[in-house]
Enzyme design. Sequence first.
Site, PDB file in Angstrom:
ATOM      1  N   LYS A  91      39.100  72.667  67.195  1.00  0.00           N
ATOM      2  CA  LYS A  91      39.401  73.447  65.967  1.00  0.00           C
ATOM      3  C   LYS A  91      39.715  71.927  65.209  1.00  0.00           C
ATOM      4  O   LYS A  91      38.995  72.976  63.813  1.00  0.00           O
ATOM      5  CB  LYS A  91      41.081  73.590  66.382  1.00  0.00           C
ATOM      6  CG  LYS A  91      41.623  74.931  65.581  1.00  0.00           C
ATOM      7  CD  LYS A  91      42.783  74.748  65.796  1.00  0.00           C
ATOM      8  CE  LYS A  91      43.778  73.415  64.575  1.00  0.00           C
ATOM      9  NZ  LYS A  91      44.620  73.734  64.236  1.00  0.00           N
ATOM     10  N   ASN A  92      39.573  71.240  65.173  1.00  0.00           N
ATOM     11  CA  ASN A  92      39.979  70.380  64.050  1.00  0.00           C
ATOM     12  C   ASN A  92      38.757  69.608  63.091  1.00  0.00           C
ATOM     13  O   ASN A  92      38.382  69.417  62.836  1.00  0.00           O
ATOM     14  CB  ASN A  92      41.014  69.317  64.360  1.00  0.00           C
ATOM     15  CG  ASN A  92      42.800  69.403  64.158  1.00  0.00           C
ATOM     16  OD1 ASN A  92      42.802  70.855  63.399  1.00  0.00           O
ATOM     17  ND2 ASN A  92      42.826  68.797  64.880  1.00  0.00           N
TER      18      ASN A  92
ATOM     19  N   CYS B 196      51.011  75.160  59.647  1.00  0.00           N
ATOM     20  CA  CYS B 196      52.345  74.867  60.201  1.00  0.00           C
ATOM     21  C   CYS B 196      53.387  74.529  59.096  1.00  0.00           C
ATOM     22  O   CYS B 196      53.156  73.947  58.251  1.00  0.00           O
ATOM     23  CB  CYS B 196      52.304  73.704  61.090  1.00  0.00           C
ATOM     24  SG  CYS B 196      51.311  74.349  62.866  1.00  0.00           S
TER      25      CYS B 196
ATOM     26  N   ARG C  92      52.441  67.822  53.578  1.00  0.00           N
ATOM     27  CA  ARG C  92      51.018  67.267  53.384  1.00  0.00           C
ATOM     28  C   ARG C  92      50.187  67.743  51.975  1.00  0.00           C
ATOM     29  O   ARG C  92      49.306  68.901  51.613  1.00  0.00           O
ATOM     30  CB  ARG C  92      50.584  68.498  54.328  1.00  0.00           C
ATOM     31  CG  ARG C  92      50.987  68.254  55.844  1.00  0.00           C
ATOM     32  CD  ARG C  92      50.080  68.269  57.141  1.00  0.00           C
ATOM     33  NE  ARG C  92      50.156  69.707  57.435  1.00  0.00           N
ATOM     34  CZ  ARG C  92      49.974  69.750  58.248  1.00  0.00           C
ATOM     35  NH1 ARG C  92      48.729  69.475  58.775  1.00  0.00           N
ATOM     36  NH2 ARG C  92      50.207  71.595  58.013  1.00  0.00           N
TER      37      ARG C  92
ATOM     38  N   ASP D 198      49.422  64.310  66.302  1.00  0.00           N
ATOM     39  CA  ASP D 198      48.990  65.653  67.448  1.00  0.00           C
ATOM     40  C   ASP D 198      50.006  65.306  68.463  1.00  0.00           C
ATOM     41  O   ASP D 198      49.962  66.278  68.780  1.00  0.00           O
ATOM     42  CB  ASP D 198      48.063  65.881  67.125  1.00  0.00           C
ATOM     43  CG  ASP D 198      47.711  67.157  65.888  1.00  0.00           C
ATOM     44  OD1 ASP D 198      48.807  66.860  64.662  1.00  0.00           O
ATOM     45  OD2 ASP D 198      46.712  66.934  65.079  1.00  0.00           O
TER      46      ASP D 198
ATOM     47  N   ARG E 243      46.983  79.140  67.869  1.00  0.00           N
ATOM     48  CA  ARG E 243      46.097  78.207  67.103  1.00  0.00           C
ATOM     49  C   ARG E 243      45.599  77.818  67.567  1.00  0.00           C
ATOM     50  O   ARG E 243      44.596  77.027  66.654  1.00  0.00           O
ATOM     51  CB  ARG E 243      47.004  78.108  65.958  1.00  0.00           C
ATOM     52  CG  ARG E 243      48.102  78.851  64.807  1.00  0.00           C
ATOM     53  CD  ARG E 243      48.600  78.786  63.545  1.00  0.00           C
ATOM     54  NE  ARG E 243      47.575  78.213  62.798  1.00  0.00           N
ATOM     55  CZ  ARG E 243      48.370  76.583  62.591  1.00  0.00           C
ATOM     56  NH1 ARG E 243      49.217  76.248  63.124  1.00  0.00           N
ATOM     57  NH2 ARG E 243      47.682  75.880  62.058  1.00  0.00           N
TER      58      ARG E 243
END
Length: 421
Positions: free
Chosen positions: A22-23, A117, A122, A305, A397
């Site tokens: 995903k990233n 999230c 951030r 993560d 997600r």
Amino acid sequence: MDKIRIHGGRPLKGKVSLSGAKNAALPIMAAALLTDGISTLTDLPALRDIQTNKKLLSWLGVSFEEVSPNELRLNTSRVKGWEAPYDLVKTMRASILVLGPLVARLGKARVSLPGGCAIGARPINLHLKGLEQMGARLELKHGYVEAKARQLKGAEIVFDLPTVTGTENLMMAAVLARGKTTLANAAKEPEVVDLANFLKGMGAQIAGAGTDIITVEGVPSLHPATYRVMPDRIEAGTYLVAAGITGGEITLTDYDGSCLEALIMKLKETGVEFAQNKTGLTASGPRKLKSVSVTTRPYPGFPTDMQAQFMALMCVSQDTSIIQETIFENRFMHVSELRRMGADIQVSGHQAVVKGVSRLNGAPVMATDLRASASLVLAGLRAEGTTEISRVYHLDRGYETLEKKLSALGAKIERIKESGP
């Protein structure tokens, strides 16, 4: 709102195929904005964030053809929109990644400040500072970033801290800028490298991706490309921990673990054994887990993560471990839920002290963010009795068909569809 129900205590065994990352996929989809024509992405994960990104890109003028659930054609010939509104951005922080490509291609962008999230502020100030150095005029008003530049120009940019999305945004902006751009103290994550490889496939001139200094020589234009998204290393890490916490044996097919050295080293210290062969990477959990302390760091350090998942593993280890979170300030929200299952965890600031217990007990728990969700699933796989995890939309997600993959490995797990709020 869906729930996940797990009847724990079963060692997991078997093979699992990893989905695309995903990233990596999200910035690569944004990068398609940099050119006219049809780009094709394969191994694209079927995730909620991918669907959200499609809605955003469609708003900007991109059209899509879904060749299969994991292959997508993006037609960017009619991109004229330059505003990413709040309603499309609020649930996904990666939406900010359209900022660089839009300014580079259209000369302007208006993007809502991002959501996602709730694991810390951030801030995107490093993105904005870099764009200003490249000649963009910026305004922050009414919750939006507005950027304009007739043509971006190359610059020497030094990040105060390594930032993945900042590195990606400015790398995308730089590929069409006039002259040479240097990004110093750049993020080294494999997903940054994957984006750079896609951009190079489009004709960009990029060197140094994967190191702390990336150089980009701007080109007049790019062309569409076909690209296979890299496997998801965080999904991979989650299944490796699943083998450890259940005392099982899981093989990640067609995967070599090369992007997970820090995690694998720590898992080996806990007693998890690894075997690599031509079919993939196999992890075998020990009868008793040793306690191991970790500190999250930017890549190639221990990934933030994977912190929540590793904490779940340490909850059932033999002794005491210390887990320090240095990336995000609010990433211990899973602790209270793990305690409900019998975990012994004390938090002080950015440090959690985890005393291993002999068993966890199934309980109703609530997910607070994506990786916290995964930690609760892992704890539920080990726990005695039944665990019900609510708010699992967070899982959707970042994990493609997680319950189906775990079920194929022997887990007793099901998704419960519920109506109402």
